[in-house]
Design a protein around this motif. Structure first.
Motif, short mmCIF file in Angstrom:
data_model
loop_
_atom_site.label_atom_id
_atom_site.label_comp_id
_atom_site.label_asym_id
_atom_site.label_seq_id
_atom_site.Cartn_x
_atom_site.Cartn_y
_atom_site.Cartn_z
N ALA A 1 0.84 -1.20 0.00
CA ALA A 1 0.00 0.00 0.00
C ALA A 1 0.87 1.25 0.00
N GLY A 2 1.96 1.23 0.76
CA GLY A 2 2.88 2.36 0.79
C GLY A 2 3.56 2.59 -0.55
N ILE A 3 3.92 1.50 -1.23
CA ILE A 3 4.56 1.59 -2.54
C ILE A 3 3.60 2.21 -3.56
N VAL A 4 2.35 1.75 -3.55
CA VAL A 4 1.34 2.31 -4.46
C VAL A 4 1.11 3.79 -4.15
N ASN A 5 1.08 4.11 -2.86
CA ASN A 5 0.91 5.50 -2.43
C ASN A 5 2.02 6.39 -2.98
N SER A 6 3.26 5.95 -2.86
CA SER A 6 4.40 6.73 -3.35
C SER A 6 4.38 6.86 -4.86
N LEU A 7 4.06 5.77 -5.55
CA LEU A 7 4.01 5.80 -7.01
C LEU A 7 2.94 6.77 -7.51
N HIS A 8 1.81 6.80 -6.80
CA HIS A 8 0.73 7.71 -7.18
C HIS A 8 1.15 9.17 -6.99
N ILE A 9 1.83 9.44 -5.88
CA ILE A 9 2.32 10.80 -5.63
C ILE A 9 3.32 11.21 -6.69
N ILE A 10 4.24 10.31 -7.02
CA ILE A 10 5.26 10.61 -8.03
C ILE A 10 4.62 10.89 -9.39
N LYS A 11 3.66 10.06 -9.76
CA LYS A 11 2.98 10.24 -11.04
C LYS A 11 2.21 11.56 -11.07
N SER A 12 1.50 11.86 -9.99
CA SER A 12 0.70 13.09 -9.92
C SER A 12 1.58 14.33 -10.00
N LEU A 13 2.69 14.32 -9.26
CA LEU A 13 3.60 15.46 -9.26
C LEU A 13 4.31 15.63 -10.60
N SER A 14 4.63 14.52 -11.24
CA SER A 14 5.33 14.58 -12.52
C SER A 14 4.45 15.15 -13.62
N ASN A 15 3.16 14.89 -13.52
CA ASN A 15 2.22 15.37 -14.54
C ASN A 15 1.64 16.74 -14.23
N ALA B 1 9.31 23.53 -4.51
CA ALA B 1 8.42 22.80 -3.60
C ALA B 1 8.04 21.44 -4.19
N ARG B 2 7.79 21.42 -5.51
CA ARG B 2 7.44 20.15 -6.15
C ARG B 2 8.62 19.18 -6.12
N GLU B 3 9.81 19.69 -6.38
CA GLU B 3 11.00 18.84 -6.39
C GLU B 3 11.23 18.23 -5.01
N LYS B 4 10.95 19.01 -3.98
CA LYS B 4 11.10 18.50 -2.62
C LYS B 4 10.10 17.38 -2.34
N LYS B 5 8.86 17.56 -2.79
CA LYS B 5 7.84 16.53 -2.61
C LYS B 5 8.18 15.27 -3.41
N LEU B 6 8.71 15.48 -4.63
CA LEU B 6 9.11 14.34 -5.46
C LEU B 6 10.23 13.55 -4.79
N TYR B 7 11.19 14.27 -4.26
CA TYR B 7 12.32 13.61 -3.58
C TYR B 7 11.81 12.79 -2.39
N THR B 8 10.91 13.39 -1.61
CA THR B 8 10.36 12.70 -0.44
C THR B 8 9.62 11.42 -0.84
N ALA B 9 8.82 11.52 -1.91
CA ALA B 9 8.05 10.35 -2.38
C ALA B 9 8.98 9.26 -2.92
N LYS B 10 10.00 9.66 -3.66
CA LYS B 10 10.95 8.68 -4.23
C LYS B 10 11.77 8.01 -3.12
N ARG B 11 12.13 8.81 -2.14
CA ARG B 11 12.88 8.26 -1.00
C ARG B 11 12.03 7.25 -0.24
N LYS B 12 10.75 7.58 -0.02
CA LYS B 12 9.84 6.65 0.67
C LYS B 12 9.62 5.39 -0.15
N LEU B 13 9.58 5.53 -1.47
CA LEU B 13 9.42 4.37 -2.35
C LEU B 13 10.61 3.42 -2.20
N VAL B 14 11.82 3.96 -2.22
CA VAL B 14 13.02 3.13 -2.04
C VAL B 14 12.99 2.46 -0.68
#
Length: 226
Positions: free
Chosen positions: A146-160, A170-183
């Motif tokens: 569930a956490g992986i899906v959550n992070s992937l959704h955030i990354i996709k939403s922010l990228s688009n 601010a977006r880059e910071k959120k992207l970094y946080t989501a990618k870090r949580k995904l890893v």
């Protein structure tokens, strides 16, 4: 005086404050447990004595036992988070669902892990509930997925998302946080899948993955310590 300089040093003061918290002590013991697991394998591979290998294995068991006790009330926290998220109708539906599932998964995992702890304490006969550890890991895996899906959704939403130049940082910071949580979740999923015998990597690999995620968690907690 040198003693005063050390005693009142800001880093030492922060360290005392840091460890004056059950979650931070628990995460510290997590690091020690996975470090011991890695060192036990390393000692085995390098041909160290049986006593040295046994020492690290025993340390891993002791640190893990302490961790389980420190996490006794954590399921309640995850249940509260799941309930509050479910009641928040303003959240993105995918983020809401994955956050609820993740916290329910963690609550189930930690509740069953408490049963394992009770068995280690001798409060429950060790012959009872022989598969409780496996079921705990299954709930953990549900939470991680569930956490992986959550992070992937955030990354996709922010990228688009189309944003102005001033909001780019601010977006880059959120992207970094989501990618870090995904890893982070992927590494924990790697550990979990080995526990469930889906993967069959070495104790050294599992220990190293645990060290990395433990350091990531401690780094966040350290940054949040005043």
């Amino acid at each position: 005086m040198v003693a005063d300089t050390l005693i009142y040093h800001p880093t030492l003061t922060k360290l005392v404050t840091f460890w004056d918290s059950t979650p931070k002590r628990e995460k510290s013991f997590r690091l020690l447990a996975y470090l011991s697991r890695f060192l036990a394998y390393y000692a085995y591979r390098k041909g160290y004595s049986a006593e040295t290998i046994s020492l690290f294995k025993d340390l891993k068991s002791h640190f893990t036992f302490i961790r389980k006790g420190l996490r006794f009330f954590k399921p309640i926290n995850h249940l509260q988070t799941a309930a509050k998220t479910y009641d928040n109708k303003l959240l993105d539906p995918v983020l809401q669902a994955t956050t609820v599932i993740r916290n329910l998964g963690y609550a189930g995992y930690l509740t069953l892990d408490t049963v394992v702890w009770f068995k280690l304490l001798g409060l429950i006969d060790k012959k009872n509930y022989p598969n409780v550890g496996k079921w705990a890991s299954r709930f953990w895996f549900i939470g991680l997925v569930a956490g992986i899906v959550n992070s992937l959704h955030i990354i996709k939403s922010l990228s688009n998302e189309k944003i102005s130049a001033e909001n780019q940082a601010a977006r880059e910071k959120k992207l970094y946080t989501a990618k870090r949580k995904l890893v982070w979740d992927l590494l924990d999923a790697f550990i979990c899948l080995n526990t469930l015998d889906v993967l069959h990597f070495t104790e050294g690999d599992i220990g190293l993955a645990g060290i990395i995620t433990s350091v990531m968690g401690l780094k966040d907690l350290w940054a949040a310590t005043a």
